[in-house]
Design an enzyme around this catalytic site. Sequence first.
Site, PDB file in Angstrom:
ATOM      1  N   GLU A 113      -8.313  -5.173   5.230  1.00 13.57           N
ATOM      2  CA  GLU A 113      -8.129  -4.840   3.823  1.00 13.57           C
ATOM      3  C   GLU A 113      -6.935  -5.570   3.221  1.00 13.57           C
ATOM      4  OE1 GLU A 113      -9.259  -0.456   2.964  1.00 13.57           O
ATOM      5  OE2 GLU A 113      -8.711  -0.512   5.088  1.00 13.57           O
ATOM      6  N   ARG A 139     -11.735  15.729   6.925  1.00 10.54           N
ATOM      7  CA  ARG A 139     -12.524  16.072   5.739  1.00 10.54           C
ATOM      8  C   ARG A 139     -13.938  16.447   6.140  1.00 10.54           C
ATOM      9  NH1 ARG A 139     -10.820  10.576   3.231  1.00 10.54           N
ATOM     10  NH2 ARG A 139      -8.674  10.974   2.589  1.00 10.54           N
ATOM     11  N   HIS A 180     -12.709   2.850  -0.270  1.00 10.23           N
ATOM     12  CA  HIS A 180     -12.735   1.841   0.805  1.00 10.23           C
ATOM     13  C   HIS A 180     -13.404   0.542   0.335  1.00 10.23           C
ATOM     14  CE1 HIS A 180     -12.708   5.370   3.902  1.00 10.23           C
ATOM     15  NE2 HIS A 180     -11.470   4.991   3.629  1.00 10.23           N
ATOM     16  N   ASN A 201       0.875  -1.172   0.000  1.00 11.65           N
ATOM     17  CA  ASN A 201       0.000   0.000   0.000  1.00 11.65           C
ATOM     18  C   ASN A 201       0.912   1.221   0.000  1.00 11.65           C
ATOM     19  OD1 ASN A 201      -1.802   2.062   0.454  1.00 11.65           O
ATOM     20  ND2 ASN A 201      -2.763   1.146   2.242  1.00 11.65           N
ATOM     21  N   ARG A 234      -2.490  -2.206  -3.554  1.00 15.03           N
ATOM     22  CA  ARG A 234      -3.689  -1.394  -3.380  1.00 15.03           C
ATOM     23  C   ARG A 234      -3.595  -0.215  -4.337  1.00 15.03           C
ATOM     24  NH1 ARG A 234      -4.992   3.406   0.683  1.00 15.03           N
ATOM     25  NH2 ARG A 234      -7.233   3.568   0.338  1.00 15.03           N
TER      26      ARG A 234
END
Length: 430
Positions: free
Chosen positions: A398, A255, A194, A21, A105
């Site tokens: 993940e 965010r 996601h 990742n 990823r």
Amino acid sequence: MTTPTKEGSSAVQARRVLVLNSGSSSVKYQLLDMEDRSRLAIGLVERIGEETSRLVHTPLTGGAATRERTGRIADHEAALKAAAEELAADGLGLDSPELASIGHRVVHGGLRFTEPTVITDEVLAEIERLVPVAPLHNPANIIGIRTAQALRPDLPQVAVFDTAFHTTMPESAARYAIDVETADAHRIRRYGFHGTSHAYVSRKAAELLGRTPEEVNVIVLHLGNGASASAVAGGRCVETSMGLTPLEGLVMGTRSGDIDPAVTFHLKRVAGMSIDEIDVLLNKRSGLVGLCGDNDMREIRRRIDEGDERAALAFDIYVHRLKKYIGAYSAVLGRVDAVVFTAGVGENSAPVREAAIAGLEEFGLAVDAGLNAVRSGEPRLISPDYARVAVAVVPTDEELEIAGQTFALIERLGRTAQPGQAEPLGQVDN
């Protein structure tokens, strides 16, 4: 699938997958053995390019201790080479014949990449083509891919896309109500992110309920520093909260989530802010940190307990947005079998779970205070027996999902899964 050893005298099972990742200034990695889905090593290289770079490597076999390197790591190539050295020190080097593939990823796959894909020059060109809609993520992902290819040019490498799970959304959910020609010309639509987490968690939720994914409708709330919700009907995503970028949707750590688009015009016209300044405001100085100065839910709860009104308001705004999405997605699905919390906040903050479900009894939802207070790394129900809709906590994984998708693809393609020999990509999107 077998791979010959260096001497060529025998063959060993190639069942290991290295998951990479690559972020803008970091590389996270995990090496997994897909024979039993166990982790052999995990690591993180952070602050790449700075004098304070740090590599933390933890072998998970043989009882070896965590090792740490500090000092400048110039770039992603140097970071991955350093990680490879640490793996080799544990007998897990990238030259091992047991390594079947490297799974990457990749944040944005647009509409073209709807499933894991063996990386070829054509695939990499398409990932680069999507940089304008993922300028913070895809460039770093590309660097990680190229570096890994240079280290193991003989090994099939696979891209697993954050957006892929959401490509099943109907056009009514994915389209923004703007001029169609303009939207298509600039690839403006809701993609969602996601996806590997939502895929993994929705499937595990079905297992927890003792049913198949095709039999259940699930609302997944992935609540970390980045946060997103999804509505999953029969194993397929039909709606998700993030959009063209990860900015849309829930209140997040830094965010804003959903906001009137005219706020950006107002800030430019009235406050004299540039587009870049507004971008930073909405992505890095908003959400919980913008509301109360903290984006750590544990610290926010501590401040609330001490009577801090700003922290309490930030928490209430965060929960209010969650309730809105639970209600909206209940309407989209028509029937909900489970609401599932996952990721850092979702898995660990009992107050968030309790507050998000409180008052939704008419929806068939309830939380058992005792079950909700239990801390566990296992999937679990936190709703009382009488609740019509299950409420669950399912830890996300993940990396395991990426490794699983990568290995399944390599097994399916077998010996054809060599660099430059991927299956046809199909139709190109705008």
